[in-house]
Scaffold this motif. Structure first.
Motif, mmCIF file in Angstrom:
data_model
loop_
_atom_site.group_PDB
_atom_site.id
_atom_site.type_symbol
_atom_site.label_atom_id
_atom_site.label_comp_id
_atom_site.label_asym_id
_atom_site.label_seq_id
_atom_site.Cartn_x
_atom_site.Cartn_y
_atom_site.Cartn_z
ATOM 1 N N GLU A 46 4.906 -0.878 7.098
ATOM 2 C CA GLU A 46 3.804 -1.677 6.579
ATOM 3 C C GLU A 46 4.303 -2.970 5.960
ATOM 4 O O GLU A 46 5.421 -3.057 5.453
ATOM 5 C CB GLU A 46 2.996 -0.889 5.526
ATOM 6 N N TYR A 57 0.873 -11.300 -0.120
ATOM 7 C CA TYR A 57 1.249 -9.971 -0.590
ATOM 8 C C TYR A 57 0.268 -8.919 -0.090
ATOM 9 O O TYR A 57 -0.930 -9.188 0.065
ATOM 10 C CB TYR A 57 1.263 -9.921 -2.122
ATOM 11 N N ALA A 58 0.781 -7.725 0.109
ATOM 12 C CA ALA A 58 -0.095 -6.585 0.352
ATOM 13 C C ALA A 58 -0.822 -6.258 -0.947
ATOM 14 O O ALA A 58 -0.267 -6.448 -2.045
ATOM 15 C CB ALA A 58 0.713 -5.381 0.812
ATOM 16 N N ASP A 59 -2.042 -5.764 -0.839
ATOM 17 C CA ASP A 59 -2.822 -5.446 -2.045
ATOM 18 C C ASP A 59 -2.093 -4.440 -2.928
ATOM 19 O O ASP A 59 -2.202 -4.495 -4.160
ATOM 20 C CB ASP A 59 -4.190 -4.885 -1.647
#
Length: 115
Positions: A46, A57-59
């Motif tokens: 991921e 950014y990823a959450d």
């Protein structure tokens, strides 16, 4: 072509911090977007964070992780704070022509968050 080498992984307790580095070869380093991905056991790889002219950014890591780059040193950093057990994974850096692209990969570095 770009060669990438990650470092800085290790074992840390929940709430702790680690700083990962991604060192790249090549004179054109500054023209590449660099992304961090991770893969936990039994899960798909991921996206975590990326940087080029901007950052993304990823959450799941917003507010805890910070990505930065030093073009003079051909290095991208991932500062990880407030680590959680669910952050445990192999972390990979990747280079590509745009944020999130992954034309070149490093070998990965293990991050384990456990008490």
């Amino acid at each position: 072509q770009v060669q990438l080498v990650e470092s800085g992984g290790g074992l840390v307790r929940p709430g702790g911090s680690l700083s990962l580095s991604c060192a790249a070869s090549g004179r054109t380093f500054r023209t590449y977007a660099i992304s961090w991905f991770r893969q936990a056991p039994g899960k798909e790889r991921e996206f975590v964070a990326a940087i080029m002219w901007t950052t993304r950014y990823a959450d799941s890591v917003k507010g805890r992780f910070t990505i930065s780059r030093d073009n003079g040193k051909n290095t991208v950093y991932l500062q990880m704070n407030s680590l959680k057990p669910e952050d445990t994974a192999i972390y990979y850096c990747a280079a590509g022509g745009r944020i999130g692209a992954s034309d070149y990969w490093g070998q990965g570095t293990q991050v384990t968050v456990s008490s």
